[in-house]
Design an enzyme around this catalytic site. Structure first.
Site, PDB file in Angstrom:
ATOM      1  N   GLY A 116      -1.710   5.331  -3.982  1.00 55.73           N
ATOM      2  CA  GLY A 116      -2.930   5.769  -2.941  1.00 55.73           C
ATOM      3  C   GLY A 116      -2.473   6.884  -2.290  1.00 55.73           C
ATOM      4  N   ARG A 144      -1.431  14.721 -10.962  1.00 52.37           N
ATOM      5  CA  ARG A 144      -2.943  13.530 -10.536  1.00 52.37           C
ATOM      6  C   ARG A 144      -4.218  14.184  -9.713  1.00 52.37           C
ATOM      7  NH1 ARG A 144      -2.682   6.689  -8.490  1.00 52.37           N
ATOM      8  NH2 ARG A 144      -3.925   6.920  -9.939  1.00 52.37           N
ATOM      9  N   CYS A 182      -8.343  -3.074  -5.240  1.00 49.33           N
ATOM     10  CA  CYS A 182      -6.595  -2.609  -5.524  1.00 49.33           C
ATOM     11  C   CYS A 182      -5.557  -2.427  -3.704  1.00 49.33           C
ATOM     12  CB  CYS A 182      -7.409  -1.162  -5.469  1.00 49.33           C
ATOM     13  SG  CYS A 182      -6.020  -0.024  -6.319  1.00 49.33           S
ATOM     14  N   ASP A 184     -10.326   7.354  -2.919  1.00 39.46           N
ATOM     15  CA  ASP A 184      -9.553   8.377  -3.127  1.00 39.46           C
ATOM     16  C   ASP A 184     -10.224   9.964  -3.557  1.00 39.46           C
ATOM     17  OD1 ASP A 184      -9.115   6.157  -5.303  1.00 39.46           O
ATOM     18  OD2 ASP A 184      -7.251   7.285  -5.239  1.00 39.46           O
ATOM     19  N   LYS A 228     -10.423  12.592   2.444  1.00 35.58           N
ATOM     20  CA  LYS A 228     -10.960  11.901   0.974  1.00 35.58           C
ATOM     21  C   LYS A 228     -11.961  12.902   1.020  1.00 35.58           C
ATOM     22  CE  LYS A 228      -7.657   8.507   1.027  1.00 35.58           C
ATOM     23  NZ  LYS A 228      -7.848   7.052   1.872  1.00 35.58           N
TER      24      LYS A 228
HETATM   25  P1  RI2 Z   1      -5.259   4.771   0.531  1.00 35.62           P
HETATM   26  C1  RI2 Z   1      -5.844   4.468  -4.420  1.00 35.62           C
HETATM   27  O1  RI2 Z   1      -5.186   5.004  -5.942  1.00 35.62           O
HETATM   28  C2  RI2 Z   1      -7.158   3.446  -4.474  1.00 35.62           C
HETATM   29  O2  RI2 Z   1      -7.055   3.505  -5.662  1.00 35.62           O
HETATM   30  C3  RI2 Z   1      -7.232   2.683  -3.460  1.00 35.62           C
HETATM   31  O3  RI2 Z   1      -8.378   2.223  -2.989  1.00 35.62           O
HETATM   32  C4  RI2 Z   1      -6.672   4.251  -3.132  1.00 35.62           C
HETATM   33  O4  RI2 Z   1      -6.052   5.525  -4.295  1.00 35.62           O
HETATM   34  C5  RI2 Z   1      -6.623   5.355  -1.357  1.00 35.62           C
HETATM   35  O5  RI2 Z   1      -5.734   4.247  -1.036  1.00 35.62           O
HETATM   36  P2  RI2 Z   1      -3.877   4.852  -7.148  1.00 35.62           P
HETATM   37  O6  RI2 Z   1      -2.755   5.949  -6.481  1.00 35.62           O
HETATM   38  O7  RI2 Z   1      -5.099   5.909   0.341  1.00 35.62           O
HETATM   39  O8  RI2 Z   1      -3.996   3.442  -6.920  1.00 35.62           O
HETATM   40  O9  RI2 Z   1      -6.162   4.250   1.188  1.00 35.62           O
HETATM   41  O10 RI2 Z   1      -4.700   5.032  -8.410  1.00 35.62           O
HETATM   42  O11 RI2 Z   1      -3.981   4.520   1.073  1.00 35.62           O
END
Ligand code: RI2
Length: 316
Positions: A20, A62, A127, A196, A232
Site C-alpha cells: 500500500g 518497487r 484492492c 499509487d 501520490k
Molecule cells: P494507500 C496499493 O498497491 C493499491 O494499488 C492501492 O490502491 C494503493 O497501493 C494505495 O494504497 P499494492 O502495494 O496508499 O497493494 O491508499 O500493490 O494505502
C-alpha cells in the site's frame, strides 16, 4: 553500512509484507530514522553516504508507488548540520515529521472524501487502499450508513483486507470476484479506489483492474472517486517522464505445477494500470478535491519542476 532493519524493511516492501503506497512511505521513513539513530559513522561525510545507501536500498524495491521516492527525498532533504550528532538529530526529526504529516493528511483527506458519500450509499472498492478506507471511515464517523461491494482483486486478493477492515467498522460487505464488477455497478453509488501514483495529466496509476473498472463504471454512469494524498503526485511526470509499471512474478498468477500442466505459455503479471483522467470524476486529497485535469496545478505548487534523487551517487 545499511542497517539490518533497513534491509528487513526493504525485503518486506519487495515481498509485499509491507504494502500500500502510504504504508510503504511510512515504513521507509521509519527505516531511515533507524539508520540515522543507529549509525556509527564517524564523519559527517560517512553519515551522509550511509543515509544515501539506505535510501537507495529502500528505493530499489518497487518502482510504481511514487510515495516511496517522495518520502525518501523529503527525509534526506531535511538532513542538515556540520556534525554527525546534528545530522542524526535533523534526519530523525524530519522522518518523524513526515510520518506525523502523513497520518494527518490521511484523516483530512478522509473528511473531504466523506463529503461525497451520502447516508445510505453503496461503495464499490478495488484492492486495499488506506486513503480510500479513510473516506469510508470518516463517513461512518459522521453517522452515515454505508455499504460496500468489495472486489477480491486478483492475483493477491487484497480485497480480503478491505473486507475485514470494513467489517471492523461495522460496514455491511458483499465480496465479489473481479469479473462480477460490471454486473453490480448499477447497484452502487460510487467506485472508490486509491492510487499509487498520479501523473501530471491527471492519469491515475493504481492496482491492475482499475482502468477496466473505470470503463465499466463510465458505461453504467457510476461516479469514480480516487482517494490519494498529495504524496501520490508523481513530480517527474511534470517533465514528461512515464510512470514505471511493476511486473511481478508469474507465480502470483499461476502455480508452477498448473503452469507446467497447461503447456508452453507466457504469463504476465503487471501490478498496476493507468486510468485516463476522462474516466475519473474526482481526485480527493488532503488539500480538497480536484478534477483530474487540474491536479497539475497542485503538483507544481507542491513539488515545483525540479525532481531530485538525493539517494543517487554523488554528495548527498
Ligand atoms: P494507500 C496499493 O498497491 C493499491 O494499488 C492501492 O490502491 C494503493 O497501493 C494505495 O494504497 P499494492 O502495494 O496508499 O497493494 O491508499 O500493490 O494505502
Amino acid at each position: 553500512m545499511v542497517h539490518p532493519e533497513v534491509d528487513a524493511t526493504a525485503d518486506d516492501i519487495a515481498e509485499m509484507e509491507i504494502r500500500g503506497a502510504a504504508t510503504i512511505a511510512d515504513a521507509a521513513a521509519a527505516a531511515l530514522a533507524t539508520q540515522a539513530r543507529e549509525s556509527d559513522a564517524d564523519t559527517p561525510a560517512a553519515f551522509r553516504t550511509e543515509m544515501q545507501e539506505a535510501a537507495r536500498r529502500l528505493h530499489d524495491t518497487r518502482p510504481t508507488a511514487v510515495s516511496l521516492p517522495n518520502a525518501l527525498r523529503y527525509v534526506l532533504q531535511g538532513m542538515e548540520g556540520a556534525t554527525v550528532e546534528r545530522l542524526r538529530e535533523t534526519t530523525v526529526a524530519r522522518a518523524e515529521q513526515f510520518r506525523a504529516d502523513l497520518e494527518q493528511a490521511q484523516s483530512k483527506l478522509g473528511r473531504v472524501g466523506a463529503g461525497r458519500i451520502r447516508d445510505g450509499d453503496v461503495v464499490m472498492t478495488h484492492c486495499h487502499s488506506t486513503d480510500a478506507m479513510a473516506c469510508i471511515e470518516a463517513a461512518v464517523d459522521q453517522g452515515k450508513h454505508v455499504e460496500a461491494l468489495v472486489k477480491e482483486t486478483r492475483p493477491r486478493n487484497q480485497g480480503h483486507i478491505t473486507a475485514r477492515q470494513l467489517r471492523e467498522l461495522d460496514v455491511p460487505v458483499t465480496l465479489v470476484v473481479d469479473n462480477a464488477a460490471h454486473r453490480y455497478l448499477n447497484e452502487v453509488d460510487h467506485v472508490l479506489v486509491g492510487a499509487d501514483s498520479i501523473a501530471a495529466d491527471g492519469s491515475v496509476v493504481n492496482k491492475i483492474g482499475t482502468a477496466g473498472l473505470a470503463v465499466s463504471a463510465r458505461d453504467r454512469g457510476t461516479p469514480i472517486m480516487v482517494a490519494a494524498q498529495t504524496l501520490k503526485l508523481h513530480p517527474a511526470t511534470l517533465t514528461g517522464q512515464a510512470v514505471e509499471i511493476e511486473q511481478r512474478d508469474e507465480s502470483e498468477v499461476i502455480d508452477p505445477e498448473t503452469r507446467a500442466d497447461v503447456g508452453d505459455i507466457e504469463v504476465r503479471n503487471p501490478a498496476f494500470d493507468v486510468t485516463p483522467p476522462r474516466h475519473v470524476d474526482a481526485i480527493v486529497t488532503e488539500r480538497g478535491q480536484f478534477p483530474p485535469e487540474s491536479i497539475v496545478t497542485l503538483m507544481r505548487e507542491l513539488y515545483g519542476e525540479s525532481v531530485e534523487h538525493p539517494w543517487e551517487s554523488g554528495p548527498a
